[in-house]
Design a protein around this motif. Structure first.
Motif, PDB file in Angstrom:
ATOM      1  N   LEU A 238       0.899  -1.293   0.297  1.00 29.18           N
ATOM      2  CA  LEU A 238       0.178  -0.213   0.277  1.00 29.18           C
ATOM      3  C   LEU A 238       0.841   0.961  -0.323  1.00 29.18           C
ATOM      4  N   LEU A 239       1.174   1.701  -0.855  1.00 20.19           N
ATOM      5  CA  LEU A 239       1.663   3.205  -1.155  1.00 20.19           C
ATOM      6  C   LEU A 239       0.850   4.642  -1.052  1.00 20.19           C
ATOM      7  N   VAL A 240       1.874   5.736  -0.104  1.00 19.45           N
ATOM      8  CA  VAL A 240       0.924   6.230   0.867  1.00 19.45           C
ATOM      9  C   VAL A 240       1.803   7.299   0.031  1.00 19.45           C
ATOM     10  N   ILE A 241       0.629   8.462  -0.956  1.00 12.83           N
ATOM     11  CA  ILE A 241       1.182   9.180  -1.920  1.00 12.83           C
ATOM     12  C   ILE A 241       1.268  10.223  -0.968  1.00 12.83           C
ATOM     13  N   GLY A 242      -0.035  10.476  -0.996  1.00 10.95           N
ATOM     14  CA  GLY A 242      -0.362  11.440   0.039  1.00 10.95           C
ATOM     15  C   GLY A 242      -1.733  12.448   0.410  1.00 10.95           C
ATOM     16  N   PHE A 243      -2.193  12.864   0.657  1.00 13.60           N
ATOM     17  CA  PHE A 243      -3.612  13.035   1.262  1.00 13.60           C
ATOM     18  C   PHE A 243      -4.615  14.043   0.400  1.00 13.60           C
ATOM     19  N   ALA A 244      -4.840  13.786  -0.879  1.00 12.68           N
ATOM     20  CA  ALA A 244      -5.914  15.348  -0.260  1.00 12.68           C
ATOM     21  C   ALA A 244      -7.089  14.907  -0.355  1.00 12.68           C
ATOM     22  N   ALA A 245      -7.654  14.283   0.616  1.00  8.73           N
ATOM     23  CA  ALA A 245      -9.485  14.263   1.108  1.00  8.73           C
ATOM     24  C   ALA A 245      -9.004  15.357   2.326  1.00  8.73           C
ATOM     25  N   GLY A 246      -7.514  15.156   2.452  1.00  9.33           N
ATOM     26  CA  GLY A 246      -6.916  16.389   3.896  1.00  9.33           C
ATOM     27  C   GLY A 246      -7.183  15.662   5.089  1.00  9.33           C
ATOM     28  N   ASP A 247      -7.686  14.654   5.563  1.00  8.59           N
ATOM     29  CA  ASP A 247      -7.214  13.794   7.034  1.00  8.59           C
ATOM     30  C   ASP A 247      -6.217  13.033   6.985  1.00  8.59           C
ATOM     31  N   ILE A 248      -5.150  13.022   7.360  1.00 10.60           N
ATOM     32  CA  ILE A 248      -3.697  11.946   8.192  1.00 10.60           C
ATOM     33  C   ILE A 248      -4.655  11.035   8.548  1.00 10.60           C
ATOM     34  N   GLU A 249      -5.046   9.638   7.626  1.00  8.26           N
ATOM     35  CA  GLU A 249      -5.467   8.579   8.710  1.00  8.26           C
ATOM     36  C   GLU A 249      -4.490   8.171   9.897  1.00  8.26           C
TER      37      GLU A 249
END
Length: 339
Positions: A238-249
């Motif tokens: 699973l590649l974490v590229i960014g957080f365009a939705a706004g929330d950091i999981e």
């Protein structure tokens, strides 16, 4: 020259103004470039509001990604190196000040224009292409036969990822937020497209894979890693590229263990500092794909933006998530037609 200068932070792109400015004088190790196209980025929206991690001292010219023609090459490079580019060469790159008719840049921030590419296509390549290539190839080790889930697949990095995954022989499941964007992702090579606004998307993704085993790689520039774990295969990456939705999981790490998956981050911007030798390898790989015709430009074509005066409208469209691919502004030079 003309440019969009920031003397104080603004509320939004509608407050940006094009003004006359002195053409920058390059330092001995810099190039002077006439800009022919400027690409928009979400970080530009953050920067003009004073909310980005890199904020230059006032006053500064907004924008970053561009393509254009070398007007002046460096007179002196470290260790007596010869400049790679000469006057008249077509280049693309990223440096502070992309929303202008002229820009100065050091050599490591530039690349030669790919054969057969337009200024518009090349302007949006410097950030998205290597981000997706480094994520899928370097970090996730993509290979022929992999099933790859690409979130926000109609976005700039998303369409780059779709093409790279297909070039490596993967089957691509794209997610997007509406039918038009799903159609765009399919037009760039995605095998399947799913609307991630529907709550059952993980189940639908899993059903598409052989025997319902799940996907081998998840490419996520949105912030959907936790949900994506529901449709990830054994040994998935699973590649974490960014957080365009706004929330950091926040992740339940027991699920990482139980599914035997790897959650891998990518910070492409730091490779130049921490692993500079990989930067050239990534660009070499990308240029190979471009020369083979398996990677093309991702310019948004539903509407045309011409002239620096159209930058506010282009940024507003980008911020409103109404667009796909890379939103690029054509920058006519003096004596050029605006058409």
């Amino acid at each position: 020259m003309k440019g969009i200068q920031i003397k104080e932070y603004v509320k939004g792109p509608e407050d940006l103004k094009v003004i006359d400015l002195p053409t920058p004088t390059p330092k001995p190790d810099e190039y002077l470039i006439a800009i022919h196209a400027s690409a928009t980025n979400f970080f530009d929206l953050l920067q003009i509001r004073g909310k980005y991690q890199h904020q230059p001292p006032f006053p500064w010219v907004a924008g970053s990604e561009f393509s254009g023609v070398v007007l002046k090459a460096p007179s002196s490079l470290p260790n007596g190196r010869t400049p790679k580019f000469k006057e008249g060469d077509k280049v693309f790159g990223a440096s502070q000040g992309g929303y202008a008719t002229h820009i100065v840049s050091t050599e490591e921030r530039l690349r030669p224009m790919p054969d057969g590419w337009s200024f518009m296509d090349a302007a949006g390549l410097f950030v998205t292409g290597p981000t997706s290539y480094a994520g899928l190839v370097v970090r996730a080790g993509i290979k022929k036969g992999d099933w790859v889930l690409i979130h926000a697949a109609a976005g700039g990095v998303g369409l780059a990822a779709v093409q790279i995954a297909k070039a490596y022989g993967a089957t691509v499941i794209a997610t997007a937020g509406n039918q038009h964007k799903m159609d765009v992702a399919r037009s760039f090579g995605a095998d399947y497209a799913i609307d991630y606004r529907q709550s059952d998307w993980p189940e639908r993704v899993k059903k598409l894979t052989p025997k319902g085993r799940g996907v081998d790689i998840v490419y996520d520039p949105v912030g959907l890693i936790a949900q994506s774990m529901k449709c990830t295969a054994w040994n998935g990456r699973l590649l974490v590229i960014g957080f365009a939705a706004g929330d950091i999981e926040k992740l339940a790490t027991n699920r990482v263990l139980l599914k035997n998956v790897s959650v891998v981050g990518l910070h492409w911007g730091m490779y130049a500092t921490n692993e500079p030798e990989m930067v050239e390898k990534v660009w070499d790989g990308l240029f190979k794909l471009m020369s083979e015709g398996s990677y093309k430009g991702t310019v948004y074509t539903d509407k045309e933006y011409v002239g620096l005066e159209s930058v506010p409208a282009a940024l507003k469209a980008l911020g409103g998530r109404d667009t796909w691919g890379k939103v690029v502004v054509k920058v006519p030079q003096e004596g050029q037609s605006k058409i």
